[in-house]
Design an enzyme around this catalytic site. Structure first.
Site, PDB file in Angstrom:
ATOM      1  N   CYS A 167      35.495  44.251  38.016  1.00  0.00           N
ATOM      2  CA  CYS A 167      36.701  44.445  38.832  1.00  0.00           C
ATOM      3  C   CYS A 167      36.387  45.300  40.060  1.00  0.00           C
ATOM      4  CB  CYS A 167      37.792  45.100  37.983  1.00  0.00           C
ATOM      5  SG  CYS A 167      39.221  45.663  38.924  1.00  0.00           S
ATOM      6  N   CYS A 222      38.416  48.520  40.207  1.00  0.00           N
ATOM      7  CA  CYS A 222      37.887  49.511  39.248  1.00  0.00           C
ATOM      8  C   CYS A 222      36.692  50.243  39.845  1.00  0.00           C
ATOM      9  CB  CYS A 222      37.490  48.821  37.946  1.00  0.00           C
ATOM     10  SG  CYS A 222      38.829  47.919  37.137  1.00  0.00           S
TER      11      CYS A 222
END
Length: 452
Positions: free
Chosen positions: A50, A53
C-alpha cells in the site's frame, strides 16, 4: 582524514537515533489479541504493497517517539493486516492504512489527517477519561483558549449527566468533553437552569435544549465545528457526518480579488448573524480553489462563487444570479431550505454511471500527466495486444484441403446416402477412361478417320 572520521561519527549517531526511534513502534503478530487488554494501544494496520501505508510509515515512527518521550501510557504498534488477516477482520479493518486506538474492550477509529501532531492529539484525548473535570476558573480559561469548541456539563447527578457521559464515550474521537460547576464560569455566562450542557465557541456560548434540539448526541455532533470554517476535502468528509448542508465560498487565496473577499465576508456574516435561522441545517465556510469541488460535481465551478453541497445525497445548488448583497445570499439559502432551488447532481443510477466514467477518465488523465511513458505502457500495451488478436482472428484463412472438404461433406449423411455416394464415385472412375477415348476420337482429323 578528519573529514572521513567526522562523517563516520555522524553516520553512527544517525544510525543509533534511527534504531532508537524504530524501537518505539512494536511489530505485532497474532498473539496480540491475548496481550492487548492490559494496555492502551495505538495500532496501524497496514499492507506492505500500500502506497499510503508507506507514506505513513515515517510519521508513525515519529508518533511512537513523541508518545514515549511525553510519558504517555499509550503503546504504539503496527500489524501487517495481510499476514494476519484473521486478526485484522476481528478489529473491523476494511482498508489500508487503518489506525485504531484499543482501550480495554473498546476500539476507536482514527479518521483525521495523517500528521504526527493530529495523531498524537487523538491518542492522548481518547486514552484519557471521556469526561474531564474543570476544577477552577483558571483551568476553564486555559481550556477555552486551547480549544476552539468546548463542551461542558454543569450540575450534579442527573439523567442528563448519564446521557452526556454516554455521548462523550461515543464522540471522544472528535472532541473533548468537560464537566464543571457554575462557579468556574465568568459572570457574563448565565444559564437558565441546571443541569445543563453548554458549548463555548465563536466567541459565545450556546445551551442544549432537549425539546428543540432532539437527541444530545445529534446536537453535539452538529455543534462540534465552529460556525465558519476553512474547508478542505477532509473537513468536507467530516461535515457529511453531521447531516448539515454546506454553504461554501469558492475563492482563490493565492490570487485574492475584491470579489473573493466580498463573498467570503458575506458567508461569515450570515454564519454569525443568522445563526438562529440556519445553524441547525447549514455549515458555512470557504474553500481555496475549485479542484475538489469540480471533482465532486463532475463539472466546473467558477472562482469566486457560492455553492451549497448536500453531502448525504451528492446534490448541489447554485445561485440563479451572481450574489451581490447579503439579502441575495440569505434568499438563496432560504430557497435551498424550502426546496424551491434547483438541485443538481444526486446519487441516482445515471449519476453513478457518470461518476464511474468520470473517475476512470480522471485516473487515466492523472497517470498520463504525471508519467506519460507509464501511461502509454499501462494502456497502450493491452490495447496493442487486443488489436493484434482481433487482426489475427479476422484475417485467418482456412487450411482445409480437398480431402478435408470431402470429409466435411460426408458428415451428416446417412449410411444409405454414403453408399450411393461411393457407388457414384466408383462409376465415375470406371467411365473416366472411355470418355477420354471418345474425346480423343472426336479430336482426330477427317483424313485420319478415312485412313482408319
Amino acid at each position: 582524514m578528519a573529514v572521513v572520521k567526522a562523517s563516520l561519527f555522524y553516520g553512527v549517531i544517525a544510525a543509533f537515533l534511527s534504531s532508537a526511534v524504530l524501537a518505539f513502534v512494536e511489530d505485532l503478530d497474532d498473539t496480540f489479541k491475548d496481550t492487548r487488554v492490559t494496555d492502551i494501544w495505538l495500532v496501524d494496520f497496514y499492507a506492505p504493497w500500500c502506497g499510503y501505508c508507506k507514506k505513513l510509515e515515517p510519521v508513525w515512527y515519529d508518533v511512537g517517539a513523541e508518545l514515549k518521550s511525553s510519558g504517555s501510557p499509550v503503546r504504539v504498534g503496527k500489524m501487517d493486516a495481510t499476514a494476519y488477516s484473521g486478526m485484522a477482520s476481528e478489529f473491523g479493518v476494511r482498508g489500508y492504512p487503518t489506525i485504531k486506538l484499543l482501550k480495554g474492550d473498546l476500539a476507536y477509529n482514527y479518521k483525521g489527517p495523517r500528521t504526527k501532531d493530529d495523531i498524537v492529539e487523538f491518542a492522548n484525548r481518547v486514552a484519557g477519561p471521556a469526561v474531564r473535570a474543570l476544577p477552577s476558573k483558571q483551568m476553564f480559561e486555559h481550556m477555552l483558549k486551547r480549544h476552539d469548541v468546548l463542551f461542558v456539563y454543569v450540575g450534579g447527578e442527573s439523567p442528563l449527566k448519564e446521557k452526556y457521559n454516554d455521548v462523550a464515550s461515543e464522540l471522544i474521537v472528535y472532541t473533548y468533553f468537560f464537566s464543571a460547576s457554575e462557579e468556574v464560569f465568568p459572570e457574563s455566562v448565565t444559564l437558565p437552569e441546571l443541569p445543563a450542557v453548554v458549548v463555548f465557541k465563536d466567541g459565545g456560548y450556546f445551551t442544549y435544549d432537549e425539546y428543540e434540539d432532539a437527541s444530545l448526541s445529534s446536537w453535539v455532533n452538529k455543534e462540534r465545528f465552529q460556525g465558519y470554517l476553512q474547508i478542505d476535502g477532509f473537513t468536507l468528509y467530516e461535515l457529511g457526518e453531521t447531516g448539515k448542508l454546506v454553504a461554501i465560498a469558492v475563492i482563490d487565496e493565492k490570487d485574492p480579488t475584491e470579489e473573493s473577499g466580498r463573498l467570503k465576508t458575506l458567508i461569515q456574516r450570515v454564519a454569525k448573524e443568522y445563526r438562529e435561522h440556519f445553524n441547525r441545517d447549514f455549515q458555512f465556510g470557504h474553500m481555496d480553489g475549485n479542484d475538489y469541488i469540480n471533482s465532486l460535481i463532475m463539472g466546473e465551478v467558477t472562482v469566486p462563487s457560492v455553492i451549497i453541497l448536500n453531502t448525504s445525497n451528492e446534490q448541489y445548488f447554485l445561485p440563479g444570479e451572481p450574489i451581490e448583497t447579503m439579502e441575495q445570499l440569505v434568499q438563496f439559502i432560504n430557497s435551498v431550505l424550502n426546496g424551491s432551488a434547483q438541485a443538481y447532481g444526486g446519487d441516482g443510477i445515471i449519476q453513478r454511471i457518470k461518476r464511474v466514467a468520470f473517475d476512470a477518465k480522471s485516473t487515466i488523465m492523472s497517470v498520463f500527466r504525471s508519467s506519460p511513458l507509464l501511461g502509454c505502457f499501462l494502456f497502450g500495451l493491452p490495447l496493442g495486444v487486443i488489436s493484434l488478436m482481433c487482426y489475427g482472428i479476422c484475417t485467418a484463412e482456412s487450411d482445409d484441403g480437398p480431402d478435408d472438404i470431402d470429409a466435411l461433406k460426408r458428415e451428416g449423411l446417412t449410411d444409405e446416402e454414403e453408399e450411393e455416394e461411393d457407388e457414384r464415385q466408383c462409376a465415375a472412375e470406371l467411365e473416366g477412361p472411355d470418355e477420354e477415348d471418345d474425346a480423343d476420337a472426336e479430336e482426330k482429323d477427317p483424313e485420319e478417320k478415312k485412313t482408319d
